[in-house]
Design a protein around this motif. Structure first.
Motif, PDB file in Angstrom:
ATOM      1  N   ARG A  33       6.397  -5.177   5.208  1.00 40.27           N
ATOM      2  CA  ARG A  33       5.380  -6.256   4.403  1.00 40.27           C
ATOM      3  C   ARG A  33       6.043  -7.906   3.040  1.00 40.27           C
ATOM      4  O   ARG A  33       7.502  -7.104   2.522  1.00 40.27           O
ATOM      5  CB  ARG A  33       4.706  -5.826   3.889  1.00 40.27           C
ATOM      6  N   PRO A  34       5.693  -8.972   3.743  1.00 42.01           N
ATOM      7  CA  PRO A  34       6.419  -9.353   2.408  1.00 42.01           C
ATOM      8  C   PRO A  34       6.969  -9.369   0.841  1.00 42.01           C
ATOM      9  O   PRO A  34       5.385  -8.585   0.363  1.00 42.01           O
ATOM     10  CB  PRO A  34       5.421 -11.168   2.402  1.00 42.01           C
ATOM     11  N   GLY A  35       7.055  -9.750   0.396  1.00 34.72           N
ATOM     12  CA  GLY A  35       6.839  -9.177  -1.135  1.00 34.72           C
ATOM     13  C   GLY A  35       8.195  -7.849  -1.228  1.00 34.72           C
ATOM     14  O   GLY A  35       9.487  -7.711  -1.268  1.00 34.72           O
ATOM     15  N   SER A  36       7.655  -7.348  -2.015  1.00 31.07           N
ATOM     16  CA  SER A  36       7.572  -6.086  -2.394  1.00 31.07           C
ATOM     17  C   SER A  36       8.016  -4.723  -1.270  1.00 31.07           C
ATOM     18  O   SER A  36       8.057  -3.235  -1.595  1.00 31.07           O
ATOM     19  CB  SER A  36       7.643  -5.002  -3.463  1.00 31.07           C
ATOM     20  N   GLY A  37       8.126  -5.076  -0.160  1.00 28.36           N
ATOM     21  CA  GLY A  37       7.907  -4.215   0.786  1.00 28.36           C
ATOM     22  C   GLY A  37       8.977  -2.946   0.867  1.00 28.36           C
ATOM     23  O   GLY A  37       8.642  -1.845   1.492  1.00 28.36           O
ATOM     24  N   ARG A  38      10.034  -3.939   0.640  1.00 28.15           N
ATOM     25  CA  ARG A  38      10.845  -2.702   0.745  1.00 28.15           C
ATOM     26  C   ARG A  38      11.167  -1.643  -0.444  1.00 28.15           C
ATOM     27  O   ARG A  38      11.176  -0.768   0.183  1.00 28.15           O
ATOM     28  CB  ARG A  38      12.240  -3.605   0.609  1.00 28.15           C
TER      29      ARG A  38
END
Length: 731
Positions: A314-319
Motif C-alpha cells: 500500500r502507498p505511504g506507510s504500507g510497509r
C-alpha cells in the motif's frame, strides 16, 4: 400521483415534429393501437446509424401488443427529455421508455434520503462524486429538481432535489438505459448488435424456471440464517416451479476456496433465466469472495504471507503497517519482505483475480443468463465509460437485461420484492418501477419478459389498472405477489382503509413476502398501525423482516421497544445480522433506560446461567464508559471550543444513528443565532433523517417557528424547509 388519460395511437410512418416541445425533435409513431405505449429515446446519430435494428425492435414490441414511439434529437438538457415523456404520458398513456445512446444523465444531490445507503458529504467532495446518477429524474414526474448552477459536462447535468418536492419515490413510468461500452469499440455497432440480441430474445421467450443466486463474502454479516430464507421466498413466489432438482441453486462463497469458476459456469449456462449476485462491487469489479477458508497449517501460513505482502504494497506507510501487524502476531519481516519481487507480484495478482470478476473478463465469459441482478454497490454506475452491468449486456451471450445500482447500496434491503411477477410474464421495467430507489436502474431492455406461467392473467395489462375496486378484489389472490401489487396500487391511490388492511396482512398472511410488503407500506404511512406491525415483525419467522424491524426500532426511538430489542437479542443470538443491528439500534436509546431494562428482563425470567447471560448482554449492548455514545457525541457537537470540522462530522453521523434522547439539545443549537451557520445548516440536514423518530413532530414544529422568526440565511431556510417536509412526509 399522475393518472393516465385515454388516447388513440396515431398511424405509423408519420413524423410528428409539431407534437414535440422543440421542432427539431423527431417522432416516429406507433403502427398499432393499444391501451398504453412505450418510447425509445435516442440521439440523432444513434437513430441514424442503428435505424434497421431500432425498427426491428419497434416491430417486435408492437407484435407483442405494445405501441412504440421512437423519439430522436440532439438533446442538450434532461428537461427536454422529461418534457417529451410527460407529454406522452398525459396524452398517449406512456408506460415506459428506454434511453439508447447519448441521452443526458441527471446527476442528483440533496436527495440522499431516497438512496438506501449513500451519504457522501456534498460539501467536502467534488460534485461529480457526490451526485447520484439517477433516471428517477425521468420516470417519477412528481419529484422536483432545481439546476445546481454548475455547467453541464458532456452528458452530465447537475440538479438538487427541491425542498418542496415529494420526499418519496413513486414512479409514473418505467425506464431502462442502453449505453455502449468504451472497451467494446464502435458504439453504434455495439448498440446495433445489442438490439439484434434483444429482438432475438423477445422472439425466443423462455419460462422463468432456471434460477441461480450467489451470496458473496461479507453479505449480511455472513449469516447462514439470513442466507437460508432466500429458498423459502422462492418457494412462496413461484410455487412448485423450482421443486425439481437443479433448477434453482443457492450458492455461497464458503462452498469452495474460490467460487469464481463455478459462478462463471453458472452465468454461461444457456438455460439460466435469472442470476442474482449478492456481493460487494465497484464499476470495474464484482467482489465475489474474500480470504479463502483453509484446512492445513501450510495453507493458513501462505494466506497470512499473501495478506501481509498486500498490506506492505500500500502507498505511504504500507510497509510500516505490515511490520506492525506481523509483530502483533509474533512474526518477523520474512513473512512480507518479498512483496515487490516480480514473481510474488504475479502470484498474488493471480490469487486476487480468483476472488472477483473484472471488466476485462466479461466479454470472454459471454453471460447467457437472460436477466442478472447485481445486489451490489456501483456495478451499475453508468457515469463510467465502462461498468459491469453495461459489459454484461454488451458482451456476446444471451444476457439482455440487468438490474444494478449506480452508487453504493445497503445490505439490509430486499432483493426479492415482487419477483414472482416476473414468472407471470411482467416486463422487467414494470417490475422495477414498483421497487426503485434513487440508485437502482434497469440496464438494458426494460420490456423484456419471460413466458407467462399463467398467460390468461395478462399481467402487463393488469399492472396498469388503477381502480380501487379491482385491486381490493386481488388482495386474496392465490399468487402472493399479486396481493403485493394490489397493496401497492391501493397505497398509490391513498385508499383510506389501507392501514387496517396492511396490519391484517402483517398479522395473518402465511406469506413472508406479503407480510414484509405490508410492513414496508405501513412504514411509509407511519401511522399508529406501524408500531403494532413492528411488534409483530420483531418475532416474525422471516429473518429479513425481524432484521428490518429491530433496525427501525432504533430509528423510531420509542422506549417501549427497548425490552423487545433485548428479548429478540436473547432469542435470536445466532442470527448474526440481527444481533449486529440490535447492537446498533440500542445505542439510540438512553443508556440508563437500557441498563435498567436488562436488569428487569433477567429478574423476571428463570434463565440457566442467567448471571453470565446478563453480563454478556451488558457488555455487548452497553458502552462500559462513563458516557454513552449519544452523550459523548452530543457533548462534542455542543462544545463551542471544539474543532468545527469535528463538530460537523459528529452532526452528520446523526444520519446513521439518531439520538432521539438529545433532540432538545439539537434543536437548541439549530435555533441559536450565535452558533456558526454551517453547524446549523448541518444540523437541519441531519434532523431531516429523524423522519421515523417519536420526536419528529417536535422537530417540524421547531423548524416552522424558526422560519417564522426570520433571520435565516437562504441556505439555512432551504435546509430547514427540507427538514420539515421530510419528517412530516407520509410516503
Amino acid at each position: 400521483m399522475n393518472y393516465r388519460k385515454p388516447f388513440f395511437v396515431l398511424l405509423a410512418g408519420v413524423l410528428l415534429l409539431s407534437a414535440a416541445p422543440g421542432r427539431s425533435q423527431t417522432f416516429e409513431n406507433p403502427s398499432i393501437q393499444g391501451s398504453s405505449s412505450f418510447a425509445v429515446i435516442t440521439d440523432s446519430r444513434t437513430a441514424r446509424e442503428c435505424r434497421p435494428q431500432m425498427t426491428a425492435y419497434k416491430q417486435t414490441l408492437e407484435a407483442e401488443g405494445l405501441p412504440v414511439y421512437i423519439v430522436s434529437h440532439d438533446w442538450t438538457t434532461p428537461e427536454q427529455v422529461r418534457d417529451v415523456l410527460r407529454k406522452l404520458y398525459a396524452e398517449n398513456a406512456l408506460e415506459g421508455c428506454v434511453f439508447i445512446g447519448d441521452v443526458p444523465i441527471a446527476m442528483i444531490t440533496k436527495a440522499q434520503h431516497l438512496t438506501s445507503a449513500f451519504k457522501m458529504d456534498e460539501r467536502d467532495h467534488p460534485l461529480h462524486e457526490t451526485s447520484v446518477p439517477s433516471d428517477r429524474f425521468y420516470d417519477d414526474f412528481d419529484l422536483q429538481f432545481v439546476p445546481q448552477g454548475t455547467p453541464s459536462q458532456g452528458l452530465f447535468h447537475y440538479y438538487e432535489m427541491s425542498p418542496d418536492s415529494p420526499q418519496y419515490i413513486s414512479c409514473d413510468i418505467y425506464s431502462g438505459r442502453i449505453k455502449a461500452q468504451k472497451a467494446y469499440g464502435d458504439p453504434y455497432k455495439q448498440i446495433a448488435r445489442y438490439l439484434e440480441k434483444a429482438v432475438a430474445e423477445h422472439r425466443d421467450a423462455t419460462p422463468f424456471d432456471q434460477f441461480v443466486s450467489y451470496t458473496g463474502h461479507g453479505s449480511y454479516s455472513n449469516s447462514l440464517i439470513a442466507w437460508r430464507d432466500e429458498q423459502q421466498l422462492l418457494d412462496e413466489q413461484f410455487g412448485n416451479v423450482f421443486s425439481r432438482t437443479h433448477n434453482a441453486k443457492f450458492l455461497r462463497y464458503s462452498m469452495q476456496p474460490f467460487v469464481k469458476e463455478s459462478l462463471i459456469r453458472e452465468v454461461r449456462r444457456d438455460d439460466v433465466d435469472m442470476m442474482v449476485f449478492h456481493e460487494h462491487g465497484m464499476p470495474h469489479r464484482q467482489y465475489l469472495s474474500g480470504t479463502p477458508y483453509v484446512e492445513s497449517a501450510e495453507d493458513a501460513a501462505a494466506e497470512m504471507q499473501r495478506s501481509l505482502r498486500e498490506l506492505a504494497r500500500r502507498p505511504g506507510s504500507g510497509r510500516e503497517s505490515a511490520a506492525k501487524r506481523a509483530a502483533e502476531k509474533g512474526l518477523d519481516s520474512t513473512w512480507y519482505n518479498r512483496a515487490e519481487e516480480p514473481e510474488m507480484l504475479r502470484l498474488d495478482s493471480i490469487a486476487d483475480l480468483r476472488t472477483g470478476i473484472i471488466l476485462e473478463e466479461v466479454e470472454a465469459i459471454a453471460p447467457n443468463a437472460r436477466f442478472v441482478v447485481f445486489d451490489a454497490c456501483y456495478n451499475g454506475d453508468y457515469r463510467e465509460d465502462d461498468f459491469i452491468a453495461g459489459h454484461y449486456i454488451m458482451a456476446p451471450g444471451r444476457c439482455v437485461t440487468t438490474f444494478a445500482n449506480s452508487v453504493n447500496v445497503l445490505q439490509d434491503k430486499s432483493a426479492f420484492d415482487l419477483l414472482g411477477l416476473l414468472g407471470e410474464g411482467l416486463r422487467i421495467g414494470a417490475w422495477a418501477k414498483n421497487i426503485h430507489i434513487l440508485e437502482s436502474h434497469v440496464i438494458g431492455d426494460p420490456t423484456y419478459r419471460f413466458k407467462a406461467a399463467h398467460p390468461e392473467l395478462d399481467i402487463n395489462s393488469m399492472a396498469l389498472k388503477r381502480n380501487n375496486g379491482f385491486w381490493l378484489g386481488q388482495l386474496d389472490n392465490a399468487i402472493p405477489d399479486i396481493q403485493n401489487l394490489a397493496m401497492i396500487r391501493l397505497w398509490e391511490n391513498d385508499y383510506p382503509q389501507l392501514p387496517a388492511i396492511l396490519l391484517d396482512k402483517c398479522s395473518e398472511s402465511p406469506y413472508s413476502v406479503v407480510r414484509y410488503n405490508a410492513f414496508r407500506l405501513l412504514e411509509s404511512l407511519n401511522g399508529p398501525e406501524y408500531k403494532q406491525a413492528l411488534m409483530l415483525a420483531a418475532y416474525d419467522r422471516f429473518e429479513f423482516l425481524r432484521r428490518i424491524a429491530v433496525t427501525r426500532m432504533g430509528r423510531i426511538g420509542d422506549e417501549a421497544f427497548i425490552s423487545v430489542l433485548i428479548d429478540v437479542y436473547v432469542r435470536d443470538r445466532n442470527a448474526a445480522r440481527i444481533v449486529f443491528n440490535i447492537s446498533e439500534a440500542i445505542r439510540c436509546f438512553d443508556k440508563q433506560q437500557v441498563e435498567k431494562a436488562i436488569e428487569t428482563y433477567f429478574a423476571d425470567k428463570n434463565f440457566y446461567h442467567a448471571r453470565e447471560e446478563k453480563q454478556e448482554l451488558l457488555d455487548k449492548l452497553i458502552e462500559r464508559n462513563e458516557l454513552s455514545p449519544g452523550e459523548s457525541s452530543t457533548r462534542e457537537i455542543l462544545d463551542p471550543q471544539g474543532k468545527p470540522r469535528w463538530r460537523q462530522a459528529r452532526i452528520s453521523f446523526l444520519k446513521n444513528r439518531p439520538y432521539h434522547q438529545h433532540v432538545t439539545e439539537y434543536l437548541t443549537l439549530l435555533g441559536d443565532e450565535q452558533v456558526p451557520e454551517i453547524l446549523r445548516v448541518r444540523m437541519a440536514e441531519a434532523l431531516a433523517w429523524f423522519n421515523l423518530s417519536v420526536r419528529r413532530h417536535e422537530i417540524a414544529d421547531a423548524g416552522r417557528k424558526l422560519l417564522a422568526r426570520g433571520n435565516c440565511s437562504p441556505e439555512l431556510a432551504k435546509e430547514v424547509q427540507r427538514m420539515i417536509n421530510r419528517v412530516e412526509s407520509k410516503k
